[in-house]
Scaffold this active site. Structure first.
Site, mmCIF file in Angstrom:
data_model
loop_
_atom_site.group_PDB
_atom_site.id
_atom_site.type_symbol
_atom_site.label_atom_id
_atom_site.label_comp_id
_atom_site.label_asym_id
_atom_site.label_seq_id
_atom_site.Cartn_x
_atom_site.Cartn_y
_atom_site.Cartn_z
ATOM 1 N N ASP A 160 43.694 86.122 55.370
ATOM 2 C CA ASP A 160 43.900 86.062 56.815
ATOM 3 C C ASP A 160 43.864 87.446 57.466
ATOM 4 O OD1 ASP A 160 44.373 84.831 59.196
ATOM 5 O OD2 ASP A 160 46.495 84.454 58.843
ATOM 6 N N GLY A 161 43.404 87.473 58.708
ATOM 7 C CA GLY A 161 43.439 88.709 59.493
ATOM 8 C C GLY A 161 42.068 89.336 59.721
ATOM 9 N N ASN A 162 41.012 88.634 59.335
ATOM 10 C CA ASN A 162 39.659 89.186 59.507
ATOM 11 C C ASN A 162 39.332 89.421 60.982
ATOM 12 O OD1 ASN A 162 39.404 88.801 56.777
ATOM 13 N ND2 ASN A 162 38.131 86.978 56.941
ATOM 14 N N ARG A 184 34.057 89.249 65.657
ATOM 15 C CA ARG A 184 34.850 88.618 64.577
ATOM 16 C C ARG A 184 34.045 88.510 63.282
ATOM 17 N NH1 ARG A 184 39.398 86.008 65.626
ATOM 18 N NH2 ARG A 184 39.017 84.523 63.972
ATOM 19 N N HIS A 199 34.816 89.005 59.059
ATOM 20 C CA HIS A 199 34.570 88.096 57.935
ATOM 21 C C HIS A 199 33.682 88.769 56.877
ATOM 22 C CE1 HIS A 199 36.736 85.055 59.973
ATOM 23 N NE2 HIS A 199 35.828 84.822 60.902
ATOM 24 N N GLU A 207 40.566 72.698 59.258
ATOM 25 C CA GLU A 207 40.802 72.961 60.692
ATOM 26 C C GLU A 207 39.844 74.032 61.235
ATOM 27 O OE1 GLU A 207 43.414 72.679 58.409
ATOM 28 O OE2 GLU A 207 43.621 70.617 59.127
ATOM 29 N N LEU A 220 38.566 84.849 34.265
ATOM 30 C CA LEU A 220 39.306 84.321 35.416
ATOM 31 C C LEU A 220 38.774 82.954 35.851
ATOM 32 C CD1 LEU A 220 41.288 84.960 37.861
ATOM 33 C CD2 LEU A 220 39.238 85.758 39.058
ATOM 34 N N ARG A 275 50.117 85.915 51.471
ATOM 35 C CA ARG A 275 49.531 85.756 52.803
ATOM 36 C C ARG A 275 49.644 87.071 53.555
ATOM 37 N NH1 ARG A 275 49.079 80.871 57.039
ATOM 38 N NH2 ARG A 275 47.621 82.003 58.349
HETATM 39 C C1 FPP Z 1 41.006 83.915 58.338
HETATM 40 O O1 FPP Z 1 41.045 85.053 59.169
HETATM 41 C C2 FPP Z 1 39.759 83.919 57.591
HETATM 42 C C3 FPP Z 1 38.866 82.893 57.561
HETATM 43 C C4 FPP Z 1 39.061 81.637 58.299
HETATM 44 C C5 FPP Z 1 37.604 83.014 56.798
HETATM 45 C C6 FPP Z 1 37.735 83.630 55.434
HETATM 46 C C7 FPP Z 1 36.398 83.911 54.919
HETATM 47 C C8 FPP Z 1 36.040 85.011 54.231
HETATM 48 C C9 FPP Z 1 36.998 86.045 53.810
HETATM 49 C C10 FPP Z 1 34.630 85.263 53.860
HETATM 50 C C11 FPP Z 1 33.884 84.168 53.163
HETATM 51 C C12 FPP Z 1 34.414 83.780 51.848
HETATM 52 C C13 FPP Z 1 33.736 83.783 50.683
HETATM 53 C C14 FPP Z 1 34.345 83.084 49.517
HETATM 54 C C15 FPP Z 1 32.461 84.457 50.482
HETATM 55 P P1 FPP Z 1 41.003 84.860 60.741
HETATM 56 O O2 FPP Z 1 39.584 84.814 61.160
HETATM 57 O O3 FPP Z 1 41.799 83.664 61.104
HETATM 58 O O4 FPP Z 1 41.676 86.164 61.243
HETATM 59 P P2 FPP Z 1 42.565 86.311 62.566
HETATM 60 O O5 FPP Z 1 43.813 85.483 62.320
HETATM 61 O O6 FPP Z 1 42.837 87.756 62.613
HETATM 62 O O7 FPP Z 1 41.754 85.821 63.713
#
Ligand code: FPP
Length: 238
Positions: free
Chosen positions: A23-25, A36, A40, A70, A133, A186
């Site tokens: 989380d936090g991308n 955004r 990712h 979701e 793993l 998390r």
């Molecule tokens: C949540 O952060 C992140 C996601 C919903 C996507 C996660 C996906 C990846 C890390 C990349 C793809 C994965 C693979 C396995 C190649 P957020 O977007 O909700 O962040 P925010 O809360 O800061 O908006």
């Protein structure tokens, strides 16, 4: 010679199964004035480095939350961007063959694009004999959705009321046959389970941190594992 040598993670006891909410991308990208999607992309790089690190230190199971049931509510271009990252990873995963990582996808694959489903199958089949793993990638995963699927399976198998035990349910989850996560991480300062491994997390230890997922490094993981090792797990006992 120091009297007290700090043990490396490899020498410390490890949880058997770590699960991570990546989380936090989005916030990472926003802080930098980037779209955004850049968050990712960076998050996907962190995912790879953490998976490789977990494999290196001998962790048995790692489960990452890549896309929830979701997450379809996000703007279509963001969903497409995450799906493309998944495609890239799955194509690139061929290059990870030597890493001996066994990949499994958890979640409902039904609404995913056909090419992604084919790549997922290729990755699972291609890594089925790996002994390193065990990496679970949660895609279109939701804990409630998983329980609904399990209940449907139980009903379709004509299992009678008195035959149903906790094991009956566990055996019909996407994680059937795996140990429950010992430790759930998390990052990003959020304190929610967000529908992640609802059944399996009954006795999991949680670790929260303000660090945003793209900034998460093996050092953060080490720190989290150190804390895990200080916890006293009682599983409802004394
Ligand atoms: C949540 O952060 C992140 C996601 C919903 C996507 C996660 C996906 C990846 C890390 C990349 C793809 C994965 C693979 C396995 C190649 P957020 O977007 O909700 O962040 P925010 O809360 O800061 O908006």
């Amino acid at each position: 010679m120091p009297l007290f040598k700090k043990k490396s993670t490899a020498e410390r006891p490890l949880p058997r199964h770590i699960a991570i909410v990546m989380d936090g991308n989005g916030r990472w990208a926003k802080k930098r004035g980037l779209p955004r999607s850049a968050g990712h992309i960076s998050g996907a790089k962190t995912f790879k480095s953490i998976a490789l690190y977990c494999n290196k230190i001998g962790l048995e199971y790692l489960t990452v939350y890549a896309f929830s049931t979701e997450n379809w509510k996000r703007p279509p271009e963001e969903v497409a961007g995450i799906m493309n990252l998944l495609r890239d990873y799955l194509k690139d995963a061929e290059n990870f063959k030597d890493e001996n990582i066994k990949v499994k996808f958890i979640g409902d694959p039904a609404p995913l694009a056909e090419d992604i489903k084919a790549l997922m199958k290729k990755n699972e089949d291609g890594s089925k004999d790996a002994t390193g793993l065990k990496l679970n990638i949660a895609i279109n995963y939701g804990g409630r959705d998983e329980l609904v699927h399990a209940v449907r399976k139980i009903v379709s198998e004509d299992i009678t009321e008195n035959e149903i035990t906790e094991q009956t349910v566990s055996d019909r989850l996407y994680t059937a046959g795996m140990p429950d996560p010992d430790f759930i991480i998390r990052p990003s300062g959020e304190y929610r389970t967000s529908n992640y491994l609802l059944w399996q997390s009954a006795y999991s230890e949680y670790w929260f941190s303000d660090v945003l997922w793209p900034d998460f490094t093996p050092k953060h993981l080490e720190k989290a594992i150190e804390e895990y090792n200080r916890r006293n797990r009682r599983f409802g006992g004394v």
